[in-house]
Write a protein that holds these residues in place. Sequence first.
Motif, PDB file in Angstrom:
ATOM      1  N   SER A 110     -28.224  15.817  21.215  1.00 61.23           N
ATOM      2  CA  SER A 110     -28.146  15.263  19.862  1.00 61.23           C
ATOM      3  C   SER A 110     -26.951  15.864  19.159  1.00 61.23           C
ATOM      4  N   ALA A 111     -26.577  15.215  18.077  1.00 69.28           N
ATOM      5  CA  ALA A 111     -25.440  15.689  17.293  1.00 69.28           C
ATOM      6  C   ALA A 111     -25.743  15.457  15.819  1.00 69.28           C
ATOM      7  N   VAL A 112     -25.322  16.405  14.995  1.00 72.59           N
ATOM      8  CA  VAL A 112     -25.379  16.218  13.549  1.00 72.59           C
ATOM      9  C   VAL A 112     -23.944  16.192  13.061  1.00 72.59           C
ATOM     10  N   LEU A 113     -23.545  15.075  12.471  1.00 75.09           N
ATOM     11  CA  LEU A 113     -22.203  14.965  11.922  1.00 75.09           C
ATOM     12  C   LEU A 113     -22.266  15.334  10.440  1.00 75.09           C
ATOM     13  N   ALA A 114     -21.302  16.120  10.005  1.00 71.58           N
ATOM     14  CA  ALA A 114     -21.303  16.615   8.622  1.00 71.58           C
ATOM     15  C   ALA A 114     -19.944  16.389   7.975  1.00 71.58           C
ATOM     16  N   THR A 115     -19.945  16.363   6.656  1.00 77.01           N
ATOM     17  CA  THR A 115     -18.681  16.206   5.927  1.00 77.01           C
ATOM     18  C   THR A 115     -17.917  17.533   5.931  1.00 77.01           C
ATOM     19  N   GLU A 116     -16.639  17.433   5.613  1.00 75.83           N
ATOM     20  CA  GLU A 116     -15.803  18.631   5.537  1.00 75.83           C
ATOM     21  C   GLU A 116     -16.290  19.550   4.412  1.00 75.83           C
ATOM     22  N   CYS A 119     -27.647  12.175  11.778  1.00 77.81           N
ATOM     23  CA  CYS A 119     -28.277  12.673  13.007  1.00 77.81           C
ATOM     24  C   CYS A 119     -28.196  11.609  14.092  1.00 77.81           C
ATOM     25  N   LEU A 120     -27.754  12.005  15.264  1.00 81.58           N
ATOM     26  CA  LEU A 120     -27.640  11.092  16.409  1.00 81.58           C
ATOM     27  C   LEU A 120     -28.336  11.698  17.624  1.00 81.58           C
ATOM     28  N   SER A 121     -28.964  10.843  18.430  1.00 79.66           N
ATOM     29  CA  SER A 121     -29.525  11.304  19.708  1.00 79.66           C
ATOM     30  C   SER A 121     -29.843  10.052  20.538  1.00 79.66           C
ATOM     31  N   LYS A 122     -30.942  10.041  21.243  1.00 84.00           N
ATOM     32  CA  LYS A 122     -31.391   8.871  22.037  1.00 84.00           C
ATOM     33  C   LYS A 122     -30.246   8.184  22.792  1.00 84.00           C
ATOM     34  N   GLY A 123     -29.697   7.081  22.252  1.00 86.83           N
ATOM     35  CA  GLY A 123     -28.670   6.312  22.953  1.00 86.83           C
ATOM     36  C   GLY A 123     -27.366   7.051  23.142  1.00 86.83           C
ATOM     37  N   LEU A 124     -27.220   8.192  22.499  1.00 82.71           N
ATOM     38  CA  LEU A 124     -25.977   8.971  22.603  1.00 82.71           C
ATOM     39  C   LEU A 124     -25.549   9.191  24.056  1.00 82.71           C
ATOM     40  N   THR A 125     -26.499   9.446  24.945  1.00 83.45           N
ATOM     41  CA  THR A 125     -26.147   9.659  26.355  1.00 83.45           C
ATOM     42  C   THR A 125     -26.484   8.427  27.205  1.00 83.45           C
ATOM     43  N   GLY A 126     -26.663   7.294  26.561  1.00 88.19           N
ATOM     44  CA  GLY A 126     -27.035   6.087  27.300  1.00 88.19           C
ATOM     45  C   GLY A 126     -28.452   6.167  27.851  1.00 88.19           C
ATOM     46  N   GLY A 127     -29.204   7.165  27.416  1.00 85.05           N
ATOM     47  CA  GLY A 127     -30.572   7.323  27.910  1.00 85.05           C
ATOM     48  C   GLY A 127     -30.641   8.202  29.154  1.00 85.05           C
ATOM     49  N   PRO A 149     -18.877   6.713  10.279  1.00 85.68           N
ATOM     50  CA  PRO A 149     -18.359   6.365   8.955  1.00 85.68           C
ATOM     51  C   PRO A 149     -17.343   7.418   8.500  1.00 85.68           C
ATOM     52  N   PRO A 150     -16.276   6.992   7.823  1.00 85.89           N
ATOM     53  CA  PRO A 150     -15.194   7.916   7.475  1.00 85.89           C
ATOM     54  C   PRO A 150     -15.691   9.089   6.634  1.00 85.89           C
ATOM     55  N   GLY A 151     -15.173  10.292   6.936  1.00 83.41           N
ATOM     56  CA  GLY A 151     -15.560  11.455   6.146  1.00 83.41           C
ATOM     57  C   GLY A 151     -16.511  12.386   6.882  1.00 83.41           C
ATOM     58  N   LEU A 152     -17.103  11.914   7.983  1.00 84.43           N
ATOM     59  CA  LEU A 152     -17.962  12.801   8.785  1.00 84.43           C
ATOM     60  C   LEU A 152     -17.068  13.455   9.832  1.00 84.43           C
ATOM     61  N   THR A 153     -16.580  14.624   9.504  1.00 84.42           N
ATOM     62  CA  THR A 153     -15.499  15.219  10.292  1.00 84.42           C
ATOM     63  C   THR A 153     -15.968  16.313  11.245  1.00 84.42           C
ATOM     64  N   ARG A 154     -17.199  16.798  11.071  1.00 87.76           N
ATOM     65  CA  ARG A 154     -17.649  17.948  11.865  1.00 87.76           C
ATOM     66  C   ARG A 154     -18.894  17.608  12.681  1.00 87.76           C
ATOM     67  N   CYS A 155     -18.917  18.095  13.899  1.00 88.93           N
ATOM     68  CA  CYS A 155     -19.981  17.727  14.840  1.00 88.93           C
ATOM     69  C   CYS A 155     -20.712  18.975  15.321  1.00 88.93           C
ATOM     70  N   PHE A 156     -21.989  19.065  15.019  1.00 83.46           N
ATOM     71  CA  PHE A 156     -22.824  20.185  15.481  1.00 83.46           C
ATOM     72  C   PHE A 156     -23.779  19.633  16.535  1.00 83.46           C
ATOM     73  N   PHE A 157     -23.780  20.227  17.736  1.00 78.87           N
ATOM     74  CA  PHE A 157     -24.634  19.697  18.801  1.00 78.87           C
ATOM     75  C   PHE A 157     -26.006  20.379  18.833  1.00 78.87           C
ATOM     76  N   ALA A 158     -27.018  19.614  19.193  1.00 80.61           N
ATOM     77  CA  ALA A 158     -28.339  20.163  19.527  1.00 80.61           C
ATOM     78  C   ALA A 158     -28.840  19.364  20.728  1.00 80.61           C
ATOM     79  N   ASP A 159     -30.124  19.465  21.057  1.00 84.75           N
ATOM     80  CA  ASP A 159     -30.496  18.873  22.335  1.00 84.75           C
ATOM     81  C   ASP A 159     -31.615  17.835  22.304  1.00 84.75           C
ATOM     82  N   ASN A 160     -32.077  17.448  21.126  1.00 83.96           N
ATOM     83  CA  ASN A 160     -32.990  16.295  21.044  1.00 83.96           C
ATOM     84  C   ASN A 160     -33.033  15.840  19.590  1.00 83.96           C
TER      85      ASN A 160
END
Length: 457
Positions: A301-307, A288-296, A111-122
């Motif tokens: 995981s990734a946390v997308l944040a606003t500017e 917060c995104l994970s699971k299907g992010l790598t197709g399984g 969704p527009p406005g989520l400009t920053r991506c912080f990675f984690a691992d689950n």
Amino acid sequence: MHAITDGATRAAELAERDLRVVWHPCTQMKDHESLPLIALKSGSGPWLEDYAGKRYLDAVSSWWVNLFGHANPRISGAVAEQAQRLEHAIFAGFTHEPAVRLGERLRALAPPGLTRCFFADNGSAAVEVALKMSFHYWRNVGRPGKTRFITLANSYHGETLGALAVGDVDLYKSLYKPLLMDVITAPSPDCYHREPGESWQDHSARRFEAMERLLERHAGEVAAVIVEPLVQCAGGMRMYHPRYLSLLRDACTRHGVHLIADEIAVGFGRTGTMFACEQAGITPDLMCLSKGLTGGYLPLSAVLATEDIYAAFYDDYVKLNAFLHSHSYTGNPIACAAANATLDVFAEDRAIERNRATAAYLGRRARELEALAHVAEVRQTGMIVAVELVRDRATREPYPWSERRGRRIHRHALANGVLLRPIGDVVYFMPPYVVGEPEIDLMIRVAAEGIELATCD
Ligand code: PMP
């Protein structure tokens, strides 16, 4: 014949060795005295195969992670190629192409406005990151009193202590309560509980009134509201209307509280759109995104944040405003390569579009189960379909949990080549997107038989 016998021996041997050393997740290990552990040899498309050559249709996408089938040649190829080039490197002070590309693509898709991506691992780690980021943001902008979180009844956000605290599934949470932070719990918009004749939209909107009152009362001490958009998955695939999310977005903005969308289970096409938030036309502050992010394929995981959130951490080091959270495997290149390949498959196969036909067929077939005497409801949101079993359909009285009726269905399905893993008495279908109509037919037939068997006494 020999191959099968050898396979069966190998499977039995592996299971025996496993049970001597391995402790499995979400399992009462004693159950394996009566339910054999299955040793898998391979996977292909929506199928898993054991050493005896028996195949199991993965109707639950292996805990909802698999999108485009097991051992998908395109994703496997990308993983193999990346593993030859750079398997892993510290992600502080260094970067690499797979992570940069993935960050850019997630930003373009989100969704527009989520400009920053912080990675984690689950998934749980992503939830911890989002909670800490929100709290820390308010501290950085001079509002240190905003330390609490609002969550929905029946929600699930993972099993680490912070994620468990903001969840509300008793089975996982109640024992650990002495260890958990105190949260504010709002009623769930879950439409299973709507009044007779009430629409999903009206019910969800009515349930929002309690959330509005909690925000009015607690906004000064609340950092964020966290929700699973549209479907409370581990809470029994309970579903609600997007209207709740648009009301919530508006209220969070008015009250100066972050909205955290946990799309770990519902993201990447599960609800019919790439992200569930799209159906409400909203942008959360953190996603917060994970699971299907790598197709399984791999944990990522990734946390997308606003500017705005990112900017509140951007300062001279000595101000100690930086977000110092880290995991050793943050931004793992092989996992990022799997994610990039997964996004390629989405685009090349026009998966979201194709899923419409698959979801329509799945829903049509699943609704036939409404004819069974102990089915209270068949509900659907996109590629998620759930069947709620009850003792008494008129009163919706549930079965006593200790009867474990869902487990009987699980057992019947395994014997018949389908992996169904009911949540309590909720049978659900959440297959990989590559599932075909004959496979859906098999899933429904085996589920119907299993339900009849499990509810006949
Ligand atoms: N949030 C949601 C909505 C989930 O469904 C899950 C996992 N089932 C998690 C968080 C936790 O993810 P993980 O199992 O990767 O820690």
